[in-house]
Design a protein around this motif. Structure first.
Motif, short mmCIF file in Angstrom:
data_model
loop_
_atom_site.label_atom_id
_atom_site.label_comp_id
_atom_site.label_asym_id
_atom_site.label_seq_id
_atom_site.Cartn_x
_atom_site.Cartn_y
_atom_site.Cartn_z
N THR A 261 59.59 101.82 85.08
CA THR A 261 59.49 103.27 85.22
C THR A 261 58.06 103.74 85.00
OG1 THR A 261 61.77 103.50 84.44
CG2 THR A 261 60.37 105.45 84.32
N TYR A 262 57.38 103.18 83.99
CA TYR A 262 55.98 103.53 83.76
C TYR A 262 55.13 103.11 84.96
CZ TYR A 262 56.50 104.93 78.88
OH TYR A 262 56.82 105.59 77.74
N ALA A 263 55.40 101.93 85.52
CA ALA A 263 54.60 101.44 86.65
C ALA A 263 54.68 102.40 87.82
CB ALA A 263 55.07 100.05 87.05
N VAL A 264 55.89 102.85 88.17
CA VAL A 264 56.06 103.78 89.30
C VAL A 264 55.43 105.13 88.98
CG1 VAL A 264 57.76 105.00 90.70
CG2 VAL A 264 58.15 102.61 90.08
N GLY A 265 55.66 105.65 87.78
CA GLY A 265 55.12 106.96 87.43
C GLY A 265 53.60 106.98 87.38
N PHE A 266 52.99 105.94 86.76
CA PHE A 266 51.54 105.89 86.69
C PHE A 266 50.92 105.73 88.08
CE2 PHE A 266 51.52 104.15 82.07
CZ PHE A 266 51.91 105.40 81.64
N ALA A 267 51.53 104.88 88.92
CA ALA A 267 50.99 104.68 90.27
C ALA A 267 51.06 105.97 91.09
CB ALA A 267 51.74 103.55 90.97
N ARG A 268 52.13 106.73 90.96
CA ARG A 268 52.24 107.99 91.69
C ARG A 268 51.20 108.99 91.21
NH1 ARG A 268 58.27 110.06 92.81
NH2 ARG A 268 56.98 111.44 94.08
N ALA A 269 51.00 109.06 89.89
CA ALA A 269 49.97 109.97 89.37
C ALA A 269 48.59 109.57 89.87
CB ALA A 269 50.02 109.97 87.84
N HIS A 270 48.29 108.26 89.91
CA HIS A 270 47.02 107.78 90.44
C HIS A 270 46.88 108.18 91.90
CE1 HIS A 270 43.65 105.39 91.49
NE2 HIS A 270 43.75 104.49 90.52
N ALA A 271 47.95 108.02 92.68
CA ALA A 271 47.89 108.35 94.11
C ALA A 271 47.61 109.83 94.32
CB ALA A 271 49.20 107.94 94.78
N ARG A 272 48.27 110.69 93.54
CA ARG A 272 48.01 112.12 93.69
C ARG A 272 46.59 112.48 93.30
NH1 ARG A 272 53.47 112.48 91.68
NH2 ARG A 272 52.67 112.63 89.55
N ALA A 273 46.02 111.77 92.32
CA ALA A 273 44.66 112.07 91.88
C ALA A 273 43.63 111.72 92.95
CB ALA A 273 44.35 111.33 90.58
N VAL A 274 43.91 110.71 93.78
CA VAL A 274 42.94 110.31 94.81
C VAL A 274 43.35 110.82 96.19
CG1 VAL A 274 42.22 108.28 93.53
CG2 VAL A 274 44.11 108.08 95.14
N GLY A 275 44.45 111.59 96.29
CA GLY A 275 44.80 112.27 97.52
C GLY A 275 45.52 111.43 98.56
N ILE A 276 46.32 110.45 98.15
CA ILE A 276 47.11 109.69 99.12
C ILE A 276 48.59 109.92 98.82
CG2 ILE A 276 45.32 107.95 99.43
CD1 ILE A 276 46.85 106.09 97.67
N ASP A 277 49.45 109.47 99.75
CA ASP A 277 50.89 109.74 99.68
C ASP A 277 51.49 109.02 98.47
OD1 ASP A 277 53.52 110.26 100.05
OD2 ASP A 277 53.65 109.47 102.09
N ASP A 278 51.95 109.80 97.46
CA ASP A 278 52.48 109.17 96.25
C ASP A 278 53.88 108.60 96.48
OD1 ASP A 278 54.16 111.81 94.54
OD2 ASP A 278 53.35 111.89 96.56
N VAL A 279 54.66 109.17 97.42
CA VAL A 279 55.99 108.62 97.70
C VAL A 279 55.89 107.23 98.31
CG1 VAL A 279 58.11 108.96 99.02
CG2 VAL A 279 56.96 110.93 97.98
N GLU A 280 54.96 107.05 99.24
CA GLU A 280 54.77 105.73 99.86
C GLU A 280 54.27 104.73 98.83
OE1 GLU A 280 52.25 103.67 103.53
OE2 GLU A 280 52.26 105.85 103.26
N VAL A 281 53.37 105.18 97.95
CA VAL A 281 52.86 104.29 96.89
C VAL A 281 54.00 103.88 95.97
CG1 VAL A 281 51.42 104.24 94.83
CG2 VAL A 281 50.49 105.11 96.97
N ALA A 282 54.90 104.83 95.63
CA ALA A 282 56.02 104.49 94.76
C ALA A 282 56.92 103.44 95.40
CB ALA A 282 56.83 105.75 94.43
N GLN A 283 57.15 103.54 96.71
CA GLN A 283 57.98 102.55 97.40
C GLN A 283 57.31 101.18 97.38
OE1 GLN A 283 58.50 104.27 101.27
NE2 GLN A 283 60.06 105.76 100.59
N ASP A 284 55.97 101.14 97.59
CA ASP A 284 55.26 99.86 97.54
C ASP A 284 55.33 99.24 96.14
OD1 ASP A 284 54.64 100.21 100.18
OD2 ASP A 284 52.62 100.98 99.82
N VAL A 285 55.24 100.09 95.11
CA VAL A 285 55.30 99.57 93.73
C VAL A 285 56.69 98.99 93.46
CG1 VAL A 285 55.23 100.22 91.31
CG2 VAL A 285 53.51 101.10 92.87
N ARG A 286 57.74 99.67 93.93
CA ARG A 286 59.09 99.14 93.69
C ARG A 286 59.30 97.80 94.40
NH1 ARG A 286 60.48 104.81 94.49
NH2 ARG A 286 61.03 105.74 92.49
N ARG A 287 58.72 97.69 95.62
CA ARG A 287 58.84 96.40 96.32
C ARG A 287 58.09 95.31 95.57
NH1 ARG A 287 58.84 99.68 101.17
NH2 ARG A 287 56.57 99.75 101.14
N ALA A 288 56.91 95.65 95.01
CA ALA A 288 56.16 94.65 94.24
C ALA A 288 56.89 94.27 92.97
CB ALA A 288 54.77 95.20 93.91
#
Length: 291
Positions: A59-86
């Motif tokens: 849960t921390y991995a997905v939440g932190f990755a989404r926050a990082h994605a929003r901070a750099v301006g990329i799609d956080d939903v797509e990043v969350a899906q990639d993190v779950r697959r990893a």
């Protein structure tokens, strides 16, 4: 140099490399990302290294990755899906421990165990017979026909008055129909909760927390209850909110009145408990908004 345009991400590129590349394209350091997201630097380094096993939980991995994605301006939903697959590819710890059988040489035989049980029963029977014969044997100076003295009533002290103790005011924060990113911290800026809540998940604010406050991205999706009573949302969701107090007194004041503690006491002997008496206080009414 072979620059990769946005939207042309290589299929083999890891999610951490995507986040690092987006950050470097904006000339941002990890420390600046940490200031924007309030995520520890070691966790940001683990995310950009795609080392999700170093984070406290999935849960921390997905939440932190989404926050990082929003901070750099990329799609956080797509990043969350990639993190779950990893995360799905990471090895899991075994859910059981192998059972080790005892050493047969150290286990006593059935015959020895039966002998021990028999000796124990014999000792108990002999002790019972000895106690019974000694109980009915007249003592020195006693004679048959002696009257037994009647028991003397001992006055008992009156029972103490019931002690009234206030109940604990419990604040619960839960996600509504959508995911909610949330950080709960106290007056010393100590983090009590940080992550993205999924629908149905919740967090109970510790009653002894010193001045708890929250930062939340979608206040309209955050469900707040005080002792089980639903309170109005903290915002309409048009913008994030931060540094909002969520202790019981502050939430009750925002809802139109202070939270009244519920008293509980034991009724005194001979006084039947009725509604509104100290032994059975009347139930408290739910908070309403008089504004």
């Amino acid at each position: 140099m072979n620059d990769v345009e946005p939207g042309d991400t290589p299929a083999t590129e890891r999610v951490g490399d995507r986040l690092r590349r987006a950050r470097e394209a904006q000339n941002l350091s990890l420390a600046e990302i940490g200031q924007r997201t309030r995520i520890p630097l070691r966790h940001l380094e683990a995310i950009e290294a795609t080392d999700f096993a170093a984070l406290p939980s999935p849960t921390y991995a997905v939440g932190f990755a989404r926050a990082h994605a929003r901070a750099v301006g990329i799609d956080d939903v797509e990043v969350a899906q990639d993190v779950r697959r990893a995360l799905a590819t990471l090895p899991r710890a075994p859910q059981y421990a192998p059972y080790e059988t005892a050493d047969p040489d150290r286990v006593p035989g059935r015959g020895l165990a039966a002998v021990g049980i028999g000796l124990a029963l014999a000792i108990l029977i002999l002790a019972g017979l000895w106690y019974a014969t000694d109980l009915f044997r007249p003592g020195p100076g006693s004679s048959e026909g002696t009257m037994v003295a009647a028991p003397v009533a001992v006055p008992t002290a009156p029972l103490p008055a019931p002690v009234v103790t206030p109940s604990v005011q419990q604040v619960r924060l839960a996600a509504g129909d959508n995911e909610v990113w949330l950080r709960v911290y106290d007056a010393a800026d100590k983090t009590l909760y940080l992550g993205t809540m999924k629908p149905g998940e919740g967090f109970d604010v510790p009653p002894d927390a010193d001045g708890p406050r929250i930062n939340v991205g979608r206040p309209d999706q955050l469900r707040i209850t005080l002792n089980g009573t639903a309170l109005p949302p903290l915002g309409d969701g048009s913008r994030p909110i931060k540094d909002v107090k969520v202790d019981a007194a502050s939430l009750a004041a925002r809802s139109g009145g202070a939270a009244a503690p519920v008293a509980a006491a034991t009724p005194a002997p001979g006084n039947p408990a009725g509604a509104g008496t100290p032994g059975n206080p009347a139930p408290s009414q739910p908070l309403t908004d008089d504004r």
